[in-house]
Design a protein around this motif. Structure first.
Motif, PDB file in Angstrom:
ATOM      1  N   LEU A  92      43.795  38.799  40.777  1.00  0.00           N
ATOM      2  CA  LEU A  92      44.586  39.286  39.652  1.00  0.00           C
ATOM      3  C   LEU A  92      44.021  38.692  38.373  1.00  0.00           C
ATOM      4  CD1 LEU A  92      48.117  38.626  41.187  1.00  0.00           C
ATOM      5  CD2 LEU A  92      47.125  40.891  40.793  1.00  0.00           C
TER       6      LEU A  92
ATOM      7  N   HIS B 174      44.604  38.654  33.941  1.00  0.00           N
ATOM      8  CA  HIS B 174      45.319  39.072  32.735  1.00  0.00           C
ATOM      9  C   HIS B 174      44.634  38.450  31.534  1.00  0.00           C
ATOM     10  CE1 HIS B 174      48.398  39.813  29.744  1.00  0.00           C
ATOM     11  NE2 HIS B 174      48.450  38.513  29.493  1.00  0.00           N
TER      12      HIS B 174
ATOM     13  N   LEU C   3      52.099  36.955  36.321  1.00  0.00           N
ATOM     14  CA  LEU C   3      51.308  37.711  37.292  1.00  0.00           C
ATOM     15  C   LEU C   3      52.228  38.278  38.369  1.00  0.00           C
ATOM     16  CD1 LEU C   3      48.245  35.304  37.732  1.00  0.00           C
ATOM     17  CD2 LEU C   3      48.299  37.461  36.473  1.00  0.00           C
TER      18      LEU C   3
ATOM     19  N   PRO D 229      46.085  43.108  45.921  1.00  0.00           N
ATOM     20  CA  PRO D 229      44.941  42.627  45.128  1.00  0.00           C
ATOM     21  C   PRO D 229      44.513  41.212  45.514  1.00  0.00           C
ATOM     22  CG  PRO D 229      46.955  42.510  43.841  1.00  0.00           C
ATOM     23  CD  PRO D 229      47.327  43.185  45.123  1.00  0.00           C
TER      24      PRO D 229
END
Length: 273
Positions: free
Chosen positions: A63, A65, A16, A60
């Protein structure tokens, strides 16, 4: 196959694009019924730089993913420290469980401070989270006939009861469900298939046990010695931690932790990197 936490979990979390304060494993691995085709749920807290908070261009707050590694589906979610702290001071059981997960893959001194503060932030109103989550999962297994949401329903209700009675977080259904003789068989069935059907005989037992456990949780909430609100001194200490960490940043990269088997019941030791 993801019944065990893969050794590359920390590397995945660190991919990240912000420094991490901690990363833990959540989901079925934490709940004690990961299957051979479970995804890997990593939950983390990252730190935005001061200029990403006070300037016109903010960073942000969350985050995420999603991807696949070595055949394992990944779901990685991280909140900025400030957002996480605000969630932690609400009746949010998700973040409480993520913070206190014994499956730690990245840790820092800030993580340790958050863990130490957590018990003083728990209130009887956390029961509302578990009652609401259980109701959602109950409707899901009634509609789909799947085993997974049925196990979630039991796990959530039992976690809530345990929290109200002891003030401690326990999420492993294998530990929580010792009073329900059929739970080990359901866990064994879930480990064979992530989206398998709910056995027919279990549906009848759940029809009796789920309403009973819901009533137990409501009773435990009403009788709990937990406070009505978080300890003001702990909230102030959390505020100071957020400010201090934001202003001074995160020294180093933190420690990487290699999680052992979930059944071990304790935090694995840190491995310096």
């Amino acid at each position: 196959m993801t019944i065990e936490v893969p050794p590359w979990a920390a590397e995945t979390a660190r991919a990240l694009p912000r420094p991490l304060l901690f990363a833990t494993v959540s989901g079925a691995h934490l709940y004690g019924f990961a299957s051979v085709d479970s995804d890997l749920d990593l939950r983390a807290v990252h730190l935005l730089a001061s200029e990403e908070v006070v300037g016109l261009r903010t960073g942000p707050q969350t985050l995420q993913h999603m991807g696949v590694r070595d055949g394992v589906e990944l779901d990685v979610v991280s909140h900025d420290l400030l957002k996480f702290a605000k969630l932690l001071t609400s009746r949010n059981g998700y973040v409480l469980e993520q913070l206190l997960s014994p499956l730690v893959v990245v840790t820092t001194a800030v993580h340790a401070e958050l863990v130490a503060l957590a018990p003083r932030l728990v209130t009887r109103h956390h029961a509302h989270h578990y009652l609401g989550f259980a109701a959602t999962q109950e409707r899901l297994y009634a509609r789909t006939g799947q085993l997974k949401p049925a196990l979630y329903t039991l796990r959530v209700l039992l976690t809530g009861i345990h929290l109200m009675r002891t003030g401690r977080v326990e999420t492993d259904l294998g530990v929580l469900g010792t009073g329900l003789a059929y739970v080990p068989d359901l866990i064994a069935a879930k480990r064979e298939a992530e989206h398998g059907p709910l056995p027919a005989d279990a549906a009848a037992r759940l029809a009796v046990d789920v309403p009973r456990l819901r009533a137990e949780l409501e009773t435990a909430r009403d009788a709990s010695t937990l406070p009505e609100r978080s300890d003001p001194a702990a909230v102030e200490a959390l505020h100071d931690l957020v400010v201090r960490t934001r202003l001074h940043g995160l020294p180093g990269r933190g420690r990487v932790v290699l999680p052992g088997p979930r059944a071990g019941g304790g935090r694995p030791g840190p491995v310096a990197r």
